[in-house]
Write a protein that holds these residues in place. Structure first.
Motif, mmCIF file in Angstrom:
data_model
loop_
_atom_site.group_PDB
_atom_site.id
_atom_site.type_symbol
_atom_site.label_atom_id
_atom_site.label_comp_id
_atom_site.label_asym_id
_atom_site.label_seq_id
_atom_site.Cartn_x
_atom_site.Cartn_y
_atom_site.Cartn_z
ATOM 1 N N ILE A 276 44.637 70.930 -3.681
ATOM 2 C CA ILE A 276 43.756 71.174 -4.837
ATOM 3 C C ILE A 276 43.362 69.820 -5.411
ATOM 4 O O ILE A 276 44.198 69.118 -5.975
ATOM 5 N N MET A 277 42.118 69.440 -5.224
ATOM 6 C CA MET A 277 41.655 68.113 -5.681
ATOM 7 C C MET A 277 41.049 68.246 -7.081
ATOM 8 O O MET A 277 39.840 68.343 -7.247
ATOM 9 N N ALA A 278 41.931 68.220 -8.092
ATOM 10 C CA ALA A 278 41.432 68.303 -9.469
ATOM 11 C C ALA A 278 41.276 66.921 -10.095
ATOM 12 O O ALA A 278 40.783 66.811 -11.215
ATOM 13 N N ALA A 279 41.696 65.870 -9.391
ATOM 14 C CA ALA A 279 41.612 64.528 -9.972
ATOM 15 C C ALA A 279 40.162 64.108 -10.171
ATOM 16 O O ALA A 279 39.283 64.465 -9.382
ATOM 17 N N ALA A 280 39.941 63.370 -11.248
ATOM 18 C CA ALA A 280 38.618 62.783 -11.497
ATOM 19 C C ALA A 280 38.640 61.398 -10.859
ATOM 20 O O ALA A 280 38.957 60.397 -11.507
ATOM 21 N N VAL A 281 38.350 61.381 -9.571
ATOM 22 C CA VAL A 281 38.472 60.140 -8.789
ATOM 23 C C VAL A 281 37.269 59.242 -9.081
ATOM 24 O O VAL A 281 36.131 59.706 -9.058
ATOM 25 N N SER A 282 37.554 57.992 -9.309
ATOM 26 C CA SER A 282 36.453 57.051 -9.531
ATOM 27 C C SER A 282 35.652 56.899 -8.238
ATOM 28 O O SER A 282 36.233 56.763 -7.155
ATOM 29 N N ASP A 283 34.341 56.958 -8.344
ATOM 30 C CA ASP A 283 33.501 56.840 -7.145
ATOM 31 C C ASP A 283 33.285 55.385 -6.742
ATOM 32 O O ASP A 283 32.883 55.106 -5.626
ATOM 33 N N PHE A 284 33.502 54.488 -7.708
ATOM 34 C CA PHE A 284 33.271 53.065 -7.434
ATOM 35 C C PHE A 284 34.467 52.235 -7.868
ATOM 36 O O PHE A 284 35.174 52.592 -8.805
ATOM 37 N N THR A 285 34.635 51.122 -7.175
ATOM 38 C CA THR A 285 35.702 50.188 -7.541
ATOM 39 C C THR A 285 35.128 48.773 -7.468
ATOM 40 O O THR A 285 34.207 48.536 -6.661
ATOM 41 N N PRO A 286 35.594 47.851 -8.305
ATOM 42 C CA PRO A 286 35.048 46.489 -8.226
ATOM 43 C C PRO A 286 35.258 45.897 -6.829
ATOM 44 O O PRO A 286 36.349 46.041 -6.251
ATOM 45 N N ALA A 287 34.228 45.258 -6.316
ATOM 46 C CA ALA A 287 34.323 44.665 -4.975
ATOM 47 C C ALA A 287 35.362 43.551 -4.980
ATOM 48 O O ALA A 287 36.059 43.333 -3.994
ATOM 49 N N GLU A 288 35.462 42.882 -6.110
ATOM 50 C CA GLU A 288 36.440 41.792 -6.209
ATOM 51 C C GLU A 288 37.406 42.099 -7.351
ATOM 52 O O GLU A 288 36.986 42.461 -8.451
ATOM 53 N N LYS A 289 38.713 42.003 -7.072
ATOM 54 C CA LYS A 289 39.704 42.234 -8.135
ATOM 55 C C LYS A 289 40.403 40.914 -8.434
ATOM 56 O O LYS A 289 40.950 40.284 -7.528
ATOM 57 N N HIS A 290 40.349 40.522 -9.689
ATOM 58 C CA HIS A 290 40.911 39.221 -10.066
ATOM 59 C C HIS A 290 42.379 39.352 -10.424
ATOM 60 O O HIS A 290 42.767 40.296 -11.117
ATOM 61 N N ASN A 291 43.182 38.396 -9.965
ATOM 62 C CA ASN A 291 44.618 38.431 -10.287
ATOM 63 C C ASN A 291 44.910 37.985 -11.710
ATOM 64 O O ASN A 291 45.923 38.341 -12.281
ATOM 65 N N GLN A 292 44.016 37.168 -12.240
ATOM 66 C CA GLN A 292 44.186 36.680 -13.616
ATOM 67 C C GLN A 292 43.043 37.191 -14.464
ATOM 68 O O GLN A 292 41.986 37.538 -13.945
ATOM 69 N N LYS A 293 43.249 37.193 -15.758
ATOM 70 C CA LYS A 293 42.211 37.668 -16.670
ATOM 71 C C LYS A 293 40.947 36.816 -16.521
ATOM 72 O O LYS A 293 41.030 35.584 -16.550
ATOM 73 N N VAL A 294 39.824 37.503 -16.366
ATOM 74 C CA VAL A 294 38.550 36.791 -16.216
ATOM 75 C C VAL A 294 38.125 36.282 -17.590
ATOM 76 O O VAL A 294 38.083 37.058 -18.548
ATOM 77 N N LYS A 295 37.837 34.987 -17.668
ATOM 78 C CA LYS A 295 37.430 34.404 -18.962
ATOM 79 C C LYS A 295 35.936 34.597 -19.179
ATOM 80 O O LYS A 295 35.151 34.431 -18.246
ATOM 81 N N LYS A 296 35.569 34.917 -20.392
ATOM 82 C CA LYS A 296 34.153 35.245 -20.610
ATOM 83 C C LYS A 296 33.238 34.045 -20.410
ATOM 84 O O LYS A 296 32.074 34.201 -20.063
ATOM 85 N N ASP A 297 33.777 32.856 -20.632
ATOM 86 C CA ASP A 297 32.915 31.676 -20.560
ATOM 87 C C ASP A 297 32.484 31.353 -19.142
ATOM 88 O O ASP A 297 31.359 30.928 -18.912
ATOM 89 N N ASN A 298 33.404 31.539 -18.174
ATOM 90 C CA ASN A 298 33.046 31.085 -16.836
ATOM 91 C C ASN A 298 32.880 32.238 -15.846
ATOM 92 O O ASN A 298 33.215 32.138 -14.690
ATOM 93 N N SER A 299 32.419 33.376 -16.354
ATOM 94 C CA SER A 299 32.231 34.466 -15.390
ATOM 95 C C SER A 299 30.779 34.923 -15.341
ATOM 96 O O SER A 299 30.054 34.831 -16.330
ATOM 97 N N ASP A 300 30.457 35.465 -14.194
ATOM 98 C CA ASP A 300 29.145 36.069 -13.998
ATOM 99 C C ASP A 300 29.219 37.460 -14.642
ATOM 100 O O ASP A 300 30.156 38.210 -14.396
#
Ligand code: CTP
Length: 398
Positions: A276-300
């Motif tokens: 029974i697939m009742a989960a609300a599965v996310s259809d998308f995931t970030p292509a890149e996952k960062h190990n550290q918190k992304v800083k707002k100043d130096n991110s795209d």
């Protein structure tokens, strides 16, 4: 022992009615949820408010109560009859026993007894002479033939001042009997011996350790499906994301976070008889996952996403012989068309179609209104998510 079980407690008009308040507490202490229905005569012995306060739920007495204009109230015997795992009538007078034996449904308690899908336990409680009366003995025989359970009264001092058989058994005896009946009902339920996997809740797709993409799914509907399958005797595994409700304690659970983790777990349990697939599965995931918190100043600021695996489609393409797949469809428009398209595309046997735009349904709500579709039929169910879960499984498996 009765953890998570739903007990309808029926109280009839005898002096032992006051003991039903203690019985209610004993059920609650054992982990059960209790709703109370009383006969009008029972209210002469103990107040409705006692039971509504203790059960934290409205008490049902009359089928058509005065000063009650809501249109749905009179159907409570049906919805409660579906809700309960067991209906316990304690104390049960000779009068109510006679009505149940003959199918009379002139108040909410007797109507619920007739409508109940769950087992019924009758605790006859009356004066010893009444208990031995041929009519009462005949009625006891009849209710046993109807398949109802009887817990014989105990001997002792009675309200009439006489000694004899007629006392309400102690709460421990009623709880033990209740537990035994529920266990047997599950062991013989329509899903006994079946392995059922249920997925529930949202997934989280992390961008970095502090940010993620998700949805507001609470997990209520999936957990209700798992509990309903368990009540019908299934061996249930619940694979769930970060749900916002307490996890069921009587079901084996596996916690996941992302769609990828969910996929791994579903594959590991893909030999189940029913998924029974009742989960609300996310259809998308970030292509890149960062190990550290992304800083707002130096991110795209643009977030690149990639599609997750469609788990239900994978199951549809790897279906084992005899396996049954039940999917969900959450739609905001064209509910039936979109749901039917998913049924076909994902090769599911059934789709439970939810409309986000319909009132009383949706992510966080306690209630739901759904269409249950297969290739040729369409049935509509509504009520609390627990009731809807039971209706769905009862429709498919009963
Ligand atoms: N589902 C799945 N894997 C996914 C997405 C959804 O297994 N990656 C399952 C859900 O658990 C549900 C069914 O597919 O049983 C339909 O999910 P829903 O979110 O309604 O539809 P999607 O397939 O995601 O399509 P869309 O978002 O385009 O409506």
């Amino acid at each position: 022992m009765l953890s998570g079980k739903r007990i309808i407690l029926g109280v009839t008009g005898g002096i032992a009615a006051y003991k039903a308040a203690f019985l209610l507490r004993a059920f609650q202490k054992a982990g059960a949820e209790v709703r109370v229905t009383m006969t009008p005569d029972a209210t002469r012995f103990i107040g409705v408010e006692t039971f509504s306060s203790l059960s934290k739920h409205e008490v049902a007495v009359e089928v058509f109560p005065e000063n009650q204009s809501t249109t749905d109230l009179w159907t409570k015997h049906i919805s409660w009859g579906e809700w309960g795992d067991l209906f316990v009538i304690a104390p049960c007078t000779a009068n109510t026993l006679a009505k149940i034996a003959h199918g009379i449904s002139d108040n909410m308690l007797t109507a619920t007894a007739l409508a109940a899908r769950c087992p019924l336990l009758i605790c006859p409680t009356m004066d010893g002479e009444m208990y031995e009366a041929p009519a009462v003995q005949q009625n006891l025989k009849m209710v046993k033939e109807h398949g109802y359970h009887i817990l014989e009264p105990e001997e002792g001092y009675l309200a009439s001042g006489l000694e004899g058989k007629g006392r309400l058994p102690y709460a421990t005896a009623i709880l033990e009997k209740s537990d035994e009946i529920i266990r047997n009902a599950q062991a013989n339920g329509p899903l006994a011996g079946k392995k059922v996997v249920v997925t529930a809740g949202p997934t989280r797709e992390h961008i970095d350790p502090v940010r993620f993409i998700s949805n507001p799914s609470s997990g209520k509907m999936g957990v209700a499906m798992a509990e309903a399958a368990k009540q019908m005797g299934a061996d249930v595994t619940l694979i769930h994301g970060p749900v916002s409700i307490p996890k069921p304690t009587t079901i084996s659970t596996i916690e996941i976070e992302s769609a990828a983790e969910l996929f791994e777990q579903v594959k590991a349990h893909a030999n189940a008889d029913i998924v029974i697939m009742a989960a609300a599965v996310s259809d998308f995931t970030p292509a890149e996952k960062h190990n550290q918190k992304v800083k707002k100043d130096n991110s795209d600021s643009a977030l690149k996403l990639e599609q997750t695996q469609d788990i239900l489609s994978w199951l549809g393409n790897h279906k084992k012989e005899g396996q049954l797949l039940i999917g969900f469809a959450m739609e905001t428009e064209n509910l039936l068309d979109n749901a039917k398209a998913k049924l076909k595309k994902k090769k599911a046997d059934w789709i439970v179609a939810n409309s986000l735009s319909e009132s009383g349904s949706g992510f966080q709500s306690d209630t739901n209104a759904v269409h249950l579709l297969n290739a040729s039929t369409d049935h509509r169910f509504q009520g609390t998510k627990k009731e809807v879960a039971r209706q769905i499984l009862a429709h498919i498996f009963n």
